[in-house]
Design an enzyme around this catalytic site. Structure first.
Site, mmCIF file in Angstrom:
data_model
loop_
_atom_site.group_PDB
_atom_site.id
_atom_site.type_symbol
_atom_site.label_atom_id
_atom_site.label_comp_id
_atom_site.label_asym_id
_atom_site.label_seq_id
_atom_site.Cartn_x
_atom_site.Cartn_y
_atom_site.Cartn_z
ATOM 1 N N ASP A 132 0.823 -1.197 0.000
ATOM 2 C CA ASP A 132 0.000 0.000 0.000
ATOM 3 C C ASP A 132 0.862 1.253 0.000
ATOM 4 O OD1 ASP A 132 -2.161 1.655 0.140
ATOM 5 O OD2 ASP A 132 -2.349 1.516 2.311
ATOM 6 N N ASP A 318 -2.133 6.016 -5.818
ATOM 7 C CA ASP A 318 -2.351 5.062 -4.743
ATOM 8 C C ASP A 318 -2.439 3.644 -5.291
ATOM 9 O OD1 ASP A 318 -3.025 3.995 -2.299
ATOM 10 O OD2 ASP A 318 -5.097 4.673 -2.336
#
Ligand SMILES: *[C@@H]1O[C@H](CO)[C@@H](O)[C@H](O)[C@H]1NC(C)=O
Ligand SMILES: *[C@@H]1O[C@H](CO)[C@@H](O)[C@H](O)[C@H]1NC(C)=O
Ligand SMILES: *[C@@H]1O[C@H](CO)[C@@H](O)[C@H](O)[C@H]1NC(C)=O
Ligand SMILES: *[C@@H]1O[C@H](CO)[C@@H](O)[C@H](O)[C@H]1NC(C)=O
Length: 440
Positions: A132, A318
């Site tokens: 992440d 992201d």
């Protein structure tokens, strides 16, 4: 050739869809359009193992989709768009929340779906962690977990690791983060030896991570998170060579990608025909990577609205968000332009809960090129791959894989990064987009 291009352009543009099929699959697309090989968009029911083996001594982790056949004991054979979109919704809600205490933007439904296998401890205990770029802390479920863990979850057991410490400075203290949807993680910091998969990554001593003990909310039984976001606790801050990392997100959930660190990351970028860099900029969220998205083009035409609307907005890149979201006005302009160049295909009304521009898949499939433009100065133009444009929830349907943001924040999600080699060069505060890469 030019004549054929024009002819196809004419046919596509003016919607003579019934004539298209006779042109077959191997013809050329008109300028700013691309012919899509539909089968390359669809995941296979089995794992398509990478053909290029790891380089000796490389610093590499394999990326597999949690929802694809390369993931051991995957529960679903392929991604469910609605589920992923719902996860995105929650993620965005947590990104927009501005917690005062712990500025972490990880949502509990944080599934771009991409995991890497790592080992912790001596002897090593294996975990599949979601990687992440939107959150800095690495955490795993722990043996001492009292809430939110089940007996069949992978639990890290510090007591059987000879290299575990949690009582020295930097490796101790409590951790807690909560999200707007009422989910939260509590745990304690500790340090242990970190090992990559297949011994491609050397061992890292005293790696700092959170032992998760109290999980509230639905974490989809994942083992934990590998935090690549900005911040001191991030993998990238703890390990100097990881100030440079790159990933290649696979085209479908049945393929594998790679996460590379250090010099290897830069070397890999040479595999792609073009790698263009743009500056990482600062934004409200301290843990997030921001880019200066200044415009979008569809079929060679820059959206009217995009510069004005985007220039004053922040754009996060992201790996944990799935579908890209854009401010309402920008999304509408993108959608209208896309629909305009897809007149040859039947637009399906309300086919998907969250994406509003879906079509029946038909051969040949010719779609407009979509380009992102980054940076006010030294602008770069990055062309998305076809799997970065389309979402194929079923074999017979494909959707424009964008949505409108409920607020003004833009997020470039993992779907749009498929087929690209994205390289983060944190020392030089820049991010590179490699396009025309070989597919692994
Ligand atoms: C389309 O993609 C499939 C699977 O990725 C591949 O086997 C096939 O050769 C491709 N066809 C063309 C015409 O490129
Ligand atoms: C930390 O824990 C280890 C093992 O439990 C112990 O031997 C050591 O003395 C402790 N160190 C400190 C600074 O408390
Ligand atoms: C961490 O350990 C150090 C050294 O043992 C100690 O001085 C410090 O107070 C501890 N910090 C926390 C938050 O427990
Ligand atoms: C987004 O920005 C526009 C222009 O600044 C503004 O009119 C609109 O109210 C904003 N929308 C939201 C949801 O904040």
């Amino acid at each position: 050739m030019a004549l054929i291009n024009k002819l196809i352009f004419f046919l596509v543009y003016f919607g003579y869809g019934q004539i298209l099929p006779i042109l077959g699959e191997n013809h050329l697309a008109p300028p700013h359009y691309k012919v899509v090989n539909i089968s390359s968009l669809l995941p296979k029911p089995y794992c398509q193992k990478s053909t290029s083996g790891p380089a000796i001594g490389s610093q590499k982790l394999k990326i597999v989709s949690r929802h694809g056949p390369c993931f051991p004991n995957a529960k679903t054979p392929s991604s469910d768009s609605e589920q992923l979109m719902n996860w995105d919704e929650v993620r965005v809600r947590s990104i927009n929340k501005k917690p005062k205490k712990t500025p972490s933007f990880l949502s509990n439904y944080d599934y771009g779906g991409y995991t890497v296998k790592i080992g912790l401890g001596t002897p090593r205990q294996n975990f599949f962690l979601m990687f992440d770029t939107g959150s800095p802390a690495t955490w795993v479920r722990c043996k001492s977990c009292t809430k939110g863990c089940k007996s069949n979850n992978h639990l890290y057991d510090p007591s059987v690791s000879s290299t575990h410490t949690n009582n020295k400075s930097g490796c101790n203290g409590s951790f807690s983060v909560s999200y707007r949807d009422d989910s939260s993680i509590e745990g304690i910091w500790g340090c242990d030896t970190f090992t990559g998969d297949d011994r491609d990554i050397g061992q890292i001593q005293n790696f700092r991570f959170v032992c998760g003990q109290n999980l509230k909310g639905d974490f989809d039984e994942m083992d934990g998170i590998l935090g690549l976001g900005k911040g001191d606790s991030s993998v990238t801050s703890q390990i100097p060579s990881m100030q440079m990392f790159s990933y290649f997100i696979p085209l479908t959930s049945s393929r594998m990608g790679n996460l590379y660190f250090g010099n290897e990351a830069m070397d890999r970028s040479k595999d792609c025909l073009i790698t263009q860099f743009t500056a990482l900029v600062d934004g409200q969220c301290k843990d997030c990577y921001y880019v200066d998205l200044i415009g979008i083009s569809v079929a060679g035409n820059k959206l009217d609205v995009s510069s004005r609307m985007l220039a004053s907005r922040e754009t996060i890149i992201d790996s944990g968000t799935v579908i890209t979201q854009l401010p309402e006005e920008v999304y509408s302009a993108l959608r209208d332009a896309f629909r305009q160049s897809m007149l040859a295909y039947t637009l399906l009304e309300k086919a998907d809960k969250l994406m509003d521009t879906c079509y029946t898949v038909k051969k040949p499939l010719i779609i407009p090129e979509i380009k992102f433009h980054f940076g006010k100065e030294n602008t770069i133009d990055v062309s998305l791959s076809e799997s970065g444009i389309l979402w194929t929830p079923t074999e017979s349907m494909m959707c424009l894989a964008f949505t409108s943001a409920k607020d003004n924040l833009s997020i470039i999600g993992s779907v749009q990064q498929r087929g690209m080699n994205v390289i983060y060069d944190l020392k030089q505060k820049r991010i590179g987009f490699g396009t025309n890469c070989p597919t692994y």
